[in-house]
Design an enzyme around this catalytic site. Structure first.
Site, PDB file in Angstrom:
ATOM      1  N   GLY A 298      37.639  30.231   2.179  1.00  0.00           N
ATOM      2  CA  GLY A 298      36.236  30.523   2.454  1.00  0.00           C
ATOM      3  C   GLY A 298      36.045  32.017   2.553  1.00  0.00           C
TER       4      GLY A 298
ATOM      5  N   GLN B 128      32.041  39.661   5.494  1.00  0.00           N
ATOM      6  CA  GLN B 128      33.398  40.191   5.303  1.00  0.00           C
ATOM      7  C   GLN B 128      33.473  41.200   4.164  1.00  0.00           C
ATOM      8  OE1 GLN B 128      35.025  35.966   5.345  1.00  0.00           O
ATOM      9  NE2 GLN B 128      36.759  37.080   6.191  1.00  0.00           N
TER      10      GLN B 128
ATOM     11  N   CYS C 269      42.321  34.284   9.113  1.00  0.00           N
ATOM     12  CA  CYS C 269      41.105  34.928   8.613  1.00  0.00           C
ATOM     13  C   CYS C 269      41.499  36.104   7.739  1.00  0.00           C
ATOM     14  CB  CYS C 269      40.247  35.417   9.786  1.00  0.00           C
ATOM     15  SG  CYS C 269      38.712  36.203   9.272  1.00  0.00           S
ATOM     16  N   LEU C 270      40.843  36.221   6.609  1.00  0.00           N
ATOM     17  CA  LEU C 270      41.144  37.334   5.699  1.00  0.00           C
ATOM     18  C   LEU C 270      40.823  38.678   6.350  1.00  0.00           C
ATOM     19  CD1 LEU C 270      39.761  35.760   2.392  1.00  0.00           C
ATOM     20  CD2 LEU C 270      42.166  35.987   3.090  1.00  0.00           C
TER      21      LEU C 270
ATOM     22  N   HIS D 157      33.857  28.336  10.883  1.00  0.00           N
ATOM     23  CA  HIS D 157      34.493  29.661  10.875  1.00  0.00           C
ATOM     24  C   HIS D 157      33.629  30.671  10.098  1.00  0.00           C
ATOM     25  CE1 HIS D 157      38.260  32.279  10.296  1.00  0.00           C
ATOM     26  NE2 HIS D 157      37.440  32.755   9.377  1.00  0.00           N
ATOM     27  N   GLU D 158      33.142  30.255   8.930  1.00  0.00           N
ATOM     28  CA  GLU D 158      32.321  31.174   8.107  1.00  0.00           C
ATOM     29  C   GLU D 158      30.973  31.448   8.779  1.00  0.00           C
ATOM     30  OE1 GLU D 158      34.068  32.513   6.084  1.00  0.00           O
ATOM     31  OE2 GLU D 158      35.561  30.969   5.674  1.00  0.00           O
TER      32      GLU D 158
ATOM     33  N   HIS E 267      31.194  34.158  11.242  1.00  0.00           N
ATOM     34  CA  HIS E 267      31.146  35.514  10.656  1.00  0.00           C
ATOM     35  C   HIS E 267      29.698  36.001  10.528  1.00  0.00           C
ATOM     36  CE1 HIS E 267      35.283  36.507   9.568  1.00  0.00           C
ATOM     37  NE2 HIS E 267      35.460  35.340   8.962  1.00  0.00           N
TER      38      HIS E 267
HETATM   39  O1  GNR Z   1      41.449  31.431   4.047  1.00  0.00           O
HETATM   40  C1  GNR Z   1      41.132  31.054   5.182  1.00  0.00           C
HETATM   41  N1  GNR Z   1      41.816  30.038   5.765  1.00  0.00           N
HETATM   42  C2  GNR Z   1      41.399  29.425   6.933  1.00  0.00           C
HETATM   43  C3  GNR Z   1      42.322  28.596   7.576  1.00  0.00           C
HETATM   44  C4  GNR Z   1      41.965  27.946   8.721  1.00  0.00           C
HETATM   45  C5  GNR Z   1      40.699  28.093   9.245  1.00  0.00           C
HETATM   46  C6  GNR Z   1      39.777  28.921   8.630  1.00  0.00           C
HETATM   47  C7  GNR Z   1      40.132  29.577   7.467  1.00  0.00           C
HETATM   48  S1  GNR Z   1      38.973  30.599   6.683  1.00  0.00           S
HETATM   49  C8  GNR Z   1      40.035  31.741   5.906  1.00  0.00           C
HETATM   50  C9  GNR Z   1      39.252  32.687   5.018  1.00  0.00           C
HETATM   51  C10 GNR Z   1      38.329  33.513   5.874  1.00  0.00           C
HETATM   52  O2  GNR Z   1      38.684  34.419   6.590  1.00  0.00           O
HETATM   53  N2  GNR Z   1      37.088  33.183   5.876  1.00  0.00           N
HETATM   54  O3  GNR Z   1      36.205  33.837   6.659  1.00  0.00           O
HETATM   55 NI    NI Z   2      37.334  34.591   8.337  1.00  0.00          NI
END
Ligand code: GNR
Ligand code: NI
Length: 169
Positions: free
Chosen positions: A46, A51, A91-92, A133-134, A137
Protein backbone atom coordinates in the site's frame (compact mmCIF):
# COMPACT_ATOMS: atom_id res chain seq x y z
CA UNK A 1 5.01 5.91 -14.69
CA UNK A 2 7.94 6.83 -12.50
CA UNK A 3 8.62 6.02 -8.88
CA UNK A 4 8.59 8.96 -6.45
CA UNK A 5 10.80 9.52 -3.38
CA UNK A 6 9.21 8.30 -0.11
CA UNK A 7 9.34 10.51 3.02
CA UNK A 8 10.82 8.80 6.07
CA UNK A 9 10.07 9.13 9.80
CA UNK A 10 10.61 11.49 11.60
CA UNK A 11 10.11 13.85 8.61
CA UNK A 12 7.51 16.38 9.88
CA UNK A 13 5.82 16.45 6.46
CA UNK A 14 4.45 12.97 7.28
CA UNK A 15 2.32 14.74 9.92
CA UNK A 16 0.43 16.86 7.37
CA UNK A 17 -3.34 16.29 7.24
CA UNK A 18 -4.45 15.44 3.68
CA UNK A 19 -7.20 17.43 1.92
CA UNK A 20 -10.09 15.88 -0.06
CA UNK A 21 -9.60 15.34 -3.80
CA UNK A 22 -12.03 17.48 -5.82
CA UNK A 23 -10.54 17.37 -9.34
CA UNK A 24 -10.19 14.10 -11.29
CA UNK A 25 -7.97 15.36 -14.12
CA UNK A 26 -5.01 13.96 -16.09
CA UNK A 27 -2.58 15.16 -13.41
CA UNK A 28 -4.44 13.03 -10.83
CA UNK A 29 -4.27 9.97 -13.14
CA UNK A 30 -0.51 10.53 -13.57
CA UNK A 31 -0.09 10.80 -9.78
CA UNK A 32 -2.02 7.52 -9.26
CA UNK A 33 0.18 5.76 -11.85
CA UNK A 34 3.36 7.14 -10.23
CA UNK A 35 2.13 5.98 -6.82
CA UNK A 36 1.59 2.43 -8.16
CA UNK A 37 5.10 2.50 -9.68
CA UNK A 38 6.48 3.65 -6.30
CA UNK A 39 4.54 1.01 -4.33
CA UNK A 40 5.41 -1.93 -6.65
CA UNK A 41 9.08 -0.94 -6.87
CA UNK A 42 9.54 -0.54 -3.08
CA UNK A 43 7.93 -3.19 -2.84
CA UNK A 44 4.94 -2.49 -0.62
CA UNK A 45 1.30 -3.56 -0.35
CA UNK A 46 0.00 0.00 0.00
CA UNK A 47 1.02 3.65 -0.34
CA UNK A 48 -0.65 6.85 0.82
CA UNK A 49 -0.13 10.11 -1.10
CA UNK A 50 1.20 11.66 2.15
CA UNK A 51 4.25 9.38 1.87
CA UNK A 52 5.23 10.97 -1.45
CA UNK A 53 4.62 14.46 -0.05
CA UNK A 54 1.25 14.97 -1.77
CA UNK A 55 -1.30 15.92 0.87
CA UNK A 56 -4.46 14.65 -0.81
CA UNK A 57 -6.84 11.95 0.43
CA UNK A 58 -5.60 9.31 -1.97
CA UNK A 59 -4.14 5.86 -1.44
CA UNK A 60 -3.23 2.84 -3.54
CA UNK A 61 -3.14 -0.82 -2.47
CA UNK A 62 -2.42 -4.28 -3.79
CA UNK A 63 -2.46 -7.02 -1.16
CA UNK A 64 -2.59 -9.87 -3.72
CA UNK A 65 0.23 -12.46 -4.00
CA UNK A 66 0.40 -12.03 -7.77
CA UNK A 67 0.47 -8.22 -7.60
CA UNK A 68 -2.44 -8.08 -10.00
CA UNK A 69 -5.16 -6.52 -7.85
CA UNK A 70 -4.52 -2.75 -7.79
CA UNK A 71 -7.02 -0.62 -5.85
CA UNK A 72 -7.31 3.16 -5.65
CA UNK A 73 -9.20 4.78 -2.75
CA UNK A 74 -9.97 8.49 -2.86
CA UNK A 75 -11.54 10.45 0.03
CA UNK A 76 -12.02 7.16 1.94
CA UNK A 77 -14.21 6.90 5.05
CA UNK A 78 -14.67 3.92 7.35
CA UNK A 79 -18.40 3.91 8.06
CA UNK A 80 -18.48 0.73 10.15
CA UNK A 81 -15.97 -1.52 11.85
CA UNK A 82 -16.16 -4.78 13.78
CA UNK A 83 -13.89 -7.07 15.76
CA UNK A 84 -10.18 -6.78 16.24
CA UNK A 85 -7.01 -8.35 14.86
CA UNK A 86 -3.31 -7.97 15.60
CA UNK A 87 -0.89 -7.83 12.70
CA UNK A 88 2.86 -7.26 12.56
CA UNK A 89 3.03 -4.03 10.55
CA UNK A 90 5.81 -2.37 8.64
CA UNK A 91 5.88 0.92 6.76
CA UNK A 92 7.86 2.20 3.80
CA UNK A 93 8.28 5.45 5.76
CA UNK A 94 9.73 3.59 8.76
CA UNK A 95 12.09 1.16 6.98
CA UNK A 96 13.33 -1.95 8.77
CA UNK A 97 10.92 -1.60 11.71
CA UNK A 98 8.12 -4.12 12.40
CA UNK A 99 5.71 -4.12 15.33
CA UNK A 100 2.33 -5.58 16.32
CA UNK A 101 -0.63 -3.23 15.98
CA UNK A 102 -4.28 -3.94 16.94
CA UNK A 103 -6.91 -2.83 14.42
CA UNK A 104 -10.50 -3.55 13.47
CA UNK A 105 -10.95 -6.91 11.75
CA UNK A 106 -13.79 -5.97 9.38
CA UNK A 107 -14.50 -2.53 7.99
CA UNK A 108 -17.03 -0.97 5.65
CA UNK A 109 -15.43 1.63 3.40
CA UNK A 110 -16.99 4.46 1.45
CA UNK A 111 -14.66 5.96 -1.16
CA UNK A 112 -14.26 7.16 -4.73
CA UNK A 113 -12.31 5.42 -7.49
CA UNK A 114 -9.72 7.19 -9.69
CA UNK A 115 -12.49 8.62 -11.89
CA UNK A 116 -14.54 9.96 -8.99
CA UNK A 117 -17.15 7.19 -9.03
CA UNK A 118 -18.49 5.97 -5.67
CA UNK A 119 -16.92 2.73 -4.53
CA UNK A 120 -18.28 1.20 -1.32
CA UNK A 121 -17.18 -2.19 -0.06
CA UNK A 122 -16.34 -4.36 2.93
CA UNK A 123 -12.83 -5.55 3.76
CA UNK A 124 -11.33 -7.94 6.29
CA UNK A 125 -7.98 -9.44 7.26
CA UNK A 126 -4.85 -8.00 5.64
CA UNK A 127 -6.81 -5.74 3.28
CA UNK A 128 -8.58 -4.18 6.27
CA UNK A 129 -5.23 -3.73 8.08
CA UNK A 130 -3.68 -2.09 5.05
CA UNK A 131 -6.62 0.31 4.48
CA UNK A 132 -6.55 1.40 8.14
CA UNK A 133 -2.74 1.84 7.99
CA UNK A 134 -2.98 3.96 4.81
CA UNK A 135 -5.89 6.03 6.13
CA UNK A 136 -3.81 6.82 9.21
CA UNK A 137 -1.13 8.31 6.91
CA UNK A 138 -3.79 10.68 5.52
CA UNK A 139 -4.32 12.15 8.99
CA UNK A 140 -0.59 12.31 9.71
CA UNK A 141 -0.50 9.19 11.86
CA UNK A 142 2.13 6.42 11.69
CA UNK A 143 1.99 2.84 13.05
CA UNK A 144 4.80 3.65 15.51
CA UNK A 145 2.41 6.13 17.18
CA UNK A 146 0.57 3.09 18.61
CA UNK A 147 3.71 1.87 20.41
CA UNK A 148 4.63 2.80 23.98
CA UNK A 149 6.92 5.87 24.29
CA UNK A 150 9.76 3.51 25.30
CA UNK A 151 9.34 1.32 22.20
CA UNK A 152 9.04 4.41 20.00
CA UNK A 153 12.32 5.73 21.42
CA UNK A 154 13.97 2.36 20.58
CA UNK A 155 12.60 2.65 17.03
CA UNK A 156 14.02 6.17 16.68
CA UNK A 157 17.45 4.97 17.85
CA UNK A 158 17.40 1.94 15.54
CA UNK A 159 16.56 4.18 12.57
CA UNK A 160 19.36 6.61 13.51
CA UNK A 161 21.81 3.71 13.69
CA UNK A 162 20.59 2.28 10.34
CA UNK A 163 21.10 5.68 8.75
CA UNK A 164 24.56 6.15 10.28
CA UNK A 165 25.57 2.73 8.96
CA UNK A 166 24.07 3.44 5.53
CA UNK A 167 25.94 6.78 5.36
CA UNK A 168 29.22 5.14 6.44
CA UNK A 169 28.61 2.09 4.19
O1 GNR B 1 4.22 -2.57 2.48
C1 GNR B 1 3.61 -2.45 3.55
N1 GNR B 1 3.35 -3.56 4.30
C2 GNR B 1 2.51 -3.55 5.39
C3 GNR B 1 2.54 -4.66 6.23
C4 GNR B 1 1.72 -4.72 7.31
C5 GNR B 1 0.85 -3.69 7.59
C6 GNR B 1 0.81 -2.57 6.78
C7 GNR B 1 1.64 -2.51 5.68
S1 GNR B 1 1.58 -1.11 4.65
C8 GNR B 1 3.21 -1.11 4.04
C9 GNR B 1 3.39 -0.03 2.98
C10 GNR B 1 3.19 1.32 3.62
O2 GNR B 1 3.99 1.85 4.35
N2 GNR B 1 2.07 1.90 3.41
O3 GNR B 1 1.80 3.09 3.99
NI1 NI C 1 2.95 3.15 5.81
Amino acid sequence: MSPLPILEYPDPRLRTKAQPVTVFDAALQALVDDMFATMYEAPGIGLAASQVNVHKQLLVLDVSEEKNAPMVLINPKIIASEGSQTYQEGCLSVPGIFADVDRADRITVESLDRHGNAQNFEAEGLLAVCIQHEMDHLIGKLFVDYLSPLKRELVRKKLEKQRRNAAAG
